[in-house]
Design an enzyme around this catalytic site. Structure first.
Site, short mmCIF file in Angstrom:
data_model
loop_
_atom_site.label_atom_id
_atom_site.label_comp_id
_atom_site.label_asym_id
_atom_site.label_seq_id
_atom_site.Cartn_x
_atom_site.Cartn_y
_atom_site.Cartn_z
N GLU A 100 0.84 -1.21 0.00
CA GLU A 100 0.00 0.00 0.00
C GLU A 100 0.87 1.25 0.00
O GLU A 100 1.98 1.25 0.54
CB GLU A 100 -0.89 0.01 1.25
CG GLU A 100 -2.34 -0.34 0.99
CD GLU A 100 -3.12 0.72 0.22
OE1 GLU A 100 -2.54 1.46 -0.60
OE2 GLU A 100 -4.32 0.83 0.46
N ASP A 101 0.36 2.30 -0.59
CA ASP A 101 1.07 3.58 -0.55
C ASP A 101 0.95 4.20 0.84
O ASP A 101 1.94 4.61 1.44
CB ASP A 101 0.55 4.54 -1.63
CG ASP A 101 -0.97 4.65 -1.68
OD1 ASP A 101 -1.67 3.99 -0.87
OD2 ASP A 101 -1.48 5.40 -2.53
N ASP A 104 -4.42 5.18 6.11
CA ASP A 104 -5.02 6.35 6.73
C ASP A 104 -6.02 5.86 7.79
O ASP A 104 -5.62 5.49 8.89
CB ASP A 104 -5.66 7.16 5.60
CG ASP A 104 -6.20 8.51 6.01
OD1 ASP A 104 -5.50 9.25 6.69
OD2 ASP A 104 -7.33 8.84 5.62
N PHE A 153 -2.32 15.89 4.12
CA PHE A 153 -2.61 15.21 2.86
C PHE A 153 -1.36 15.22 2.01
O PHE A 153 -0.87 16.28 1.63
CB PHE A 153 -3.79 15.83 2.12
CG PHE A 153 -4.33 14.90 1.08
CD1 PHE A 153 -5.18 13.86 1.42
CD2 PHE A 153 -3.93 15.02 -0.25
CE1 PHE A 153 -5.64 12.96 0.47
CE2 PHE A 153 -4.38 14.13 -1.22
CZ PHE A 153 -5.24 13.10 -0.85
N ARG A 166 0.97 12.43 -9.11
CA ARG A 166 1.52 11.07 -8.95
C ARG A 166 2.94 10.99 -9.46
O ARG A 166 3.72 10.15 -9.04
CB ARG A 166 0.68 10.06 -9.75
CG ARG A 166 -0.72 9.85 -9.24
CD ARG A 166 -1.32 8.65 -9.96
NE ARG A 166 -2.78 8.61 -9.87
CZ ARG A 166 -3.47 8.12 -8.84
NH1 ARG A 166 -2.82 7.64 -7.80
NH2 ARG A 166 -4.78 8.11 -8.84
#
Ligand code: IMP
Ligand code: MG
Length: 180
Positions: A100-101, A104, A153, A166
């Site tokens: 996963e990046d 959260d 964020f 990205r």
């Protein structure tokens, strides 16, 4: 060459990412011995991290992707998740490492882990580049973690805001991102 953007405050440099990814790759191979590992990346955000992590792991390793939709919008995940693209490879009997990046709320990862339980995998572990622990809603296990990040964020290195950023080679904080 993509360089600095005025609305993005750099948080983790390209060099820091590369060093950490190399460490994670070494650690993973050390823990798994000569086991054949199946990396399962979560599209689209984790694709960039997965491609670097893949090359940091020696020996037998393959990869696959899943795509999921969280029905969310903007910068917050709704927690309602569905699979848009399932695995191409069968994970039965495989040692799966979910890539996963960023974690959260943890709701996406929880859903993936539940889903993975329905397959007869040999093992399932999780590698997340970033961990935003302050926002966790459900307790999810993260076996390998690149960096802990504050409640901001982030974009870059595969992560987007509205389909942008990205392609940044570093990770930065998007200033003035709307918060729900
Ligand atoms: P969770 O289900 O709330 O844990 O959210 C996980 C997904 O939301 C991640 O895989 C990202 O795709 C996205 N996400 C969460 N926080 C950020 C962020 O700061 N920047 C970009 N994407 C994020
Ligand atoms: Mg994601």
């Amino acid at each position: 060459m993509v360089t600095v953007q005025s609305n993005i405050k750099p948080l983790i440099s390209e060099e820091q990412i590369a060093a950490r990814v190399a460490e994670l790759g070494r650690q993973i191979r050390q823990d798994y011995g000569d086991t054949n590992i199946l990396l399962v990346g979560v599209l689209k955000g984790a694709a960039v991290f997965l491609s670097d992590l893949l090359r940091a792991i020696d020996g037998a390793v393959d990869y696959d992707f899943v795509a999921i939709s969280s029905y969310g919008n903007g910068t917050k995940s709704s927690g309602v998740v569905r699979i848009l693209k399932d695995l191409d490879e069968s994970p039965v009997g495989r040692h799966v490492l979910i890539v996963e990046d960023i974690v959260d709320s943890g709701l996406t990862l929880q859903f993936l882990l539940e889903n993975m339980k329905t397959h007869r995998t040999a093992s399932v572990k999780v590698c997340a580049l970033l961990d935003k622990t302050a926002r966790r809603v459900v307790d999810v296990p993260i076996d390998y973690r690149g960096f802990e990040v504050p409640d901001v964020f982030v974009v870059g290195y595969g992560m987007d805001y509205a389909g942008l950023y990205r392609n940044l080679p570093y990770i930065g904080v998007l200033e003035e991102a709307p918060r729900e």
